[in-house]
Design a protein around this motif. Structure first.
Motif, PDB file in Angstrom:
ATOM      1  N   ASP A  20       0.820  -1.213   0.000  1.00 42.47           N
ATOM      2  CA  ASP A  20       0.000   0.000   0.000  1.00 42.47           C
ATOM      3  C   ASP A  20       0.855   1.265   0.000  1.00 42.47           C
ATOM      4  O   ASP A  20       0.502   2.258  -0.629  1.00 42.47           O
ATOM      5  CB  ASP A  20      -0.915   0.037   1.244  1.00 42.47           C
ATOM      6  CG  ASP A  20      -2.014  -0.997   1.190  1.00 42.47           C
ATOM      7  OD1 ASP A  20      -2.403  -1.399   0.082  1.00 42.47           O
ATOM      8  OD2 ASP A  20      -2.470  -1.418   2.261  1.00 42.47           O
ATOM      9  N   VAL A  21       1.973   1.238   0.733  1.00 42.58           N
ATOM     10  CA  VAL A  21       2.759   2.453   0.948  1.00 42.58           C
ATOM     11  C   VAL A  21       3.710   2.780  -0.200  1.00 42.58           C
ATOM     12  O   VAL A  21       3.760   3.917  -0.675  1.00 42.58           O
ATOM     13  CB  VAL A  21       3.551   2.364   2.277  1.00 42.58           C
ATOM     14  CG1 VAL A  21       4.508   3.539   2.428  1.00 42.58           C
ATOM     15  CG2 VAL A  21       2.592   2.307   3.462  1.00 42.58           C
ATOM     16  N   LYS A  24       2.796   4.879  -3.159  1.00 41.33           N
ATOM     17  CA  LYS A  24       2.443   6.274  -2.850  1.00 41.33           C
ATOM     18  C   LYS A  24       3.632   7.218  -3.066  1.00 41.33           C
ATOM     19  O   LYS A  24       3.470   8.432  -3.148  1.00 41.33           O
ATOM     20  CB  LYS A  24       1.946   6.408  -1.405  1.00 41.33           C
ATOM     21  CG  LYS A  24       0.790   5.503  -1.027  1.00 41.33           C
ATOM     22  CD  LYS A  24      -0.441   5.722  -1.864  1.00 41.33           C
ATOM     23  CE  LYS A  24      -1.633   4.916  -1.400  1.00 41.33           C
ATOM     24  NZ  LYS A  24      -1.641   3.508  -1.710  1.00 41.33           N
ATOM     25  N   ARG A  27       3.161   9.330  -6.146  1.00 39.57           N
ATOM     26  CA  ARG A  27       2.255  10.487  -5.999  1.00 39.57           C
ATOM     27  C   ARG A  27       2.987  11.680  -5.391  1.00 39.57           C
ATOM     28  O   ARG A  27       2.760  12.821  -5.789  1.00 39.57           O
ATOM     29  CB  ARG A  27       1.050  10.092  -5.140  1.00 39.57           C
ATOM     30  CG  ARG A  27      -0.020  11.157  -5.105  1.00 39.57           C
ATOM     31  CD  ARG A  27      -1.330  10.610  -4.563  1.00 39.57           C
ATOM     32  NE  ARG A  27      -2.211  11.724  -4.288  1.00 39.57           N
ATOM     33  CZ  ARG A  27      -2.714  12.029  -3.101  1.00 39.57           C
ATOM     34  NH1 ARG A  27      -2.451  11.274  -2.061  1.00 39.57           N
ATOM     35  NH2 ARG A  27      -3.485  13.069  -2.942  1.00 39.57           N
ATOM     36  N   PHE A 170      -3.223   5.228   4.174  1.00 41.52           N
ATOM     37  CA  PHE A 170      -2.043   5.722   3.481  1.00 41.52           C
ATOM     38  C   PHE A 170      -2.366   6.493   2.195  1.00 41.52           C
ATOM     39  O   PHE A 170      -1.495   7.150   1.642  1.00 41.52           O
ATOM     40  CB  PHE A 170      -1.066   4.574   3.218  1.00 41.52           C
ATOM     41  CG  PHE A 170      -0.558   3.942   4.479  1.00 41.52           C
ATOM     42  CD1 PHE A 170       0.226   4.664   5.373  1.00 41.52           C
ATOM     43  CD2 PHE A 170      -0.887   2.634   4.809  1.00 41.52           C
ATOM     44  CE1 PHE A 170       0.678   4.107   6.558  1.00 41.52           C
ATOM     45  CE2 PHE A 170      -0.437   2.065   5.991  1.00 41.52           C
ATOM     46  CZ  PHE A 170       0.349   2.797   6.860  1.00 41.52           C
ATOM     47  N   THR A 171      -3.632   6.450   1.760  1.00 43.76           N
ATOM     48  CA  THR A 171      -4.012   7.277   0.599  1.00 43.76           C
ATOM     49  C   THR A 171      -3.997   8.764   0.955  1.00 43.76           C
ATOM     50  O   THR A 171      -4.033   9.610   0.068  1.00 43.76           O
ATOM     51  CB  THR A 171      -5.408   6.898   0.059  1.00 43.76           C
ATOM     52  OG1 THR A 171      -6.399   7.218   1.049  1.00 43.76           O
ATOM     53  CG2 THR A 171      -5.480   5.421  -0.318  1.00 43.76           C
ATOM     54  N   GLN A 172      -3.931   9.073   2.263  1.00 41.00           N
ATOM     55  CA  GLN A 172      -3.970  10.469   2.705  1.00 41.00           C
ATOM     56  C   GLN A 172      -2.593  11.022   3.093  1.00 41.00           C
ATOM     57  O   GLN A 172      -2.492  12.039   3.771  1.00 41.00           O
ATOM     58  CB  GLN A 172      -4.952  10.606   3.874  1.00 41.00           C
ATOM     59  CG  GLN A 172      -6.379  10.213   3.485  1.00 41.00           C
ATOM     60  CD  GLN A 172      -7.382  10.494   4.581  1.00 41.00           C
ATOM     61  OE1 GLN A 172      -7.484  11.612   5.078  1.00 41.00           O
ATOM     62  NE2 GLN A 172      -8.129   9.476   4.966  1.00 41.00           N
ATOM     63  N   ILE A 173      -1.533  10.362   2.625  1.00 34.74           N
ATOM     64  CA  ILE A 173      -0.177  10.810   2.949  1.00 34.74           C
ATOM     65  C   ILE A 173       0.061  12.239   2.472  1.00 34.74           C
ATOM     66  O   ILE A 173       0.496  13.104   3.243  1.00 34.74           O
ATOM     67  CB  ILE A 173       0.890   9.864   2.348  1.00 34.74           C
ATOM     68  CG1 ILE A 173       0.908   8.534   3.102  1.00 34.74           C
ATOM     69  CG2 ILE A 173       2.277  10.510   2.388  1.00 34.74           C
ATOM     70  CD1 ILE A 173       1.860   7.499   2.506  1.00 34.74           C
ATOM     71  N   ASN A 174      -0.200  12.517   1.199  1.00 33.70           N
ATOM     72  CA  ASN A 174       0.111  13.845   0.645  1.00 33.70           C
ATOM     73  C   ASN A 174      -0.637  14.955   1.370  1.00 33.70           C
ATOM     74  O   ASN A 174      -0.044  15.984   1.721  1.00 33.70           O
ATOM     75  CB  ASN A 174      -0.206  13.888  -0.851  1.00 33.70           C
ATOM     76  CG  ASN A 174       0.758  13.071  -1.681  1.00 33.70           C
ATOM     77  OD1 ASN A 174       1.160  11.980  -1.279  1.00 33.70           O
ATOM     78  ND2 ASN A 174       1.144  13.567  -2.838  1.00 33.70           N
TER      79      ASN A 174
END
Length: 195
Positions: A20-21, A24, A27, A170-174
């Motif tokens: 998952d990570v 990213k 991105r 982890f989709t909300q890292i940015n």
């Protein structure tokens, strides 16, 4: 917002979340960030059903376009000599969470995080631990209330079988990094986690 920013990405031994990570990273780079990957010793040496350390390092370096930092000596210059704009630790295990909350810098990831805090820059944490609502709860609360530490939103990934477990989305890292660079916690912090 991330264009021109130098982001350290610390990866600890939550092997089940690498899939998952690691993607990213692209991105972050697509938004103009330079990504410097930093790993713990266990990432380097572990061979699990999710892959070997060598396989993951190859994938991480390909995504980041940068060699991994894999020793404390390599991570130490992230202090005033070679600072990061933001340090992200994703995934962060309960073991690393406990050590970070208690100032134990025994890995390259925690050394880079400590150096980043020393510079007054944000550290973003993406937790992945089966013990966040257990004995590690006090460490989680301590870090939630520490200046310049921010969290990627998290929730219970399996309340029935693993009631003490929390994992970040982890989709909300940015978005979390962007808020952290403004010294704000991205909200909502507590989420209904869905995979």
């Amino acid at each position: 917002m991330l264009n021109g920013k130098r982001i350290g990405l610390g990866i600890t031994a939550s092997h089940c979340t690498y899939e998952d990570v690691v993607p990213k990273i692209k991105r972050l780079r697509d938004q103009g960030a330079t990504v410097v990957p930093i790993i713990t010793h266990s990432v380097l040496h572990a061979a699990t059903r999710f892959g070997t350390g060598e396989e993951w390092i190859e994938k991480i370096e390909a995504e980041a376009g940068h060699e991994v930092i894999k020793s404390i000596a390599e991570a130490e210059p992230f202090g005033p000599k070679n600072p990061l704009d933001c340090m992200v630790i994703a995934p962060m295990t309960g073991n690393s969470l406990s050590k970070f909350a208690n100032a134990a810098t025994e890995s390259p990831v925690l050394m880079a995080a400590k150096a980043t805090l020393r510079n007054g820059s944000p550290v973003v944490i993406g937790i992945s631990t089966n013990d966040a609502l257990g004995l590690n709860g006090m460490n989680l609360m301590k870090l939630l209330n520490t200046k310049n530490i921010f969290f990627i939103p998290f929730g219970q990934d399996d309340p029935e079988k693993k009631p003490n477990s929390l994992i970040s989305d982890f989709t909300q890292i940015n978005e979390t990094i962007e808020s952290a660079l403004e010294k704000k916690q991205f909200q909502p912090l507590l989420i209904q986690y869905t995979k």
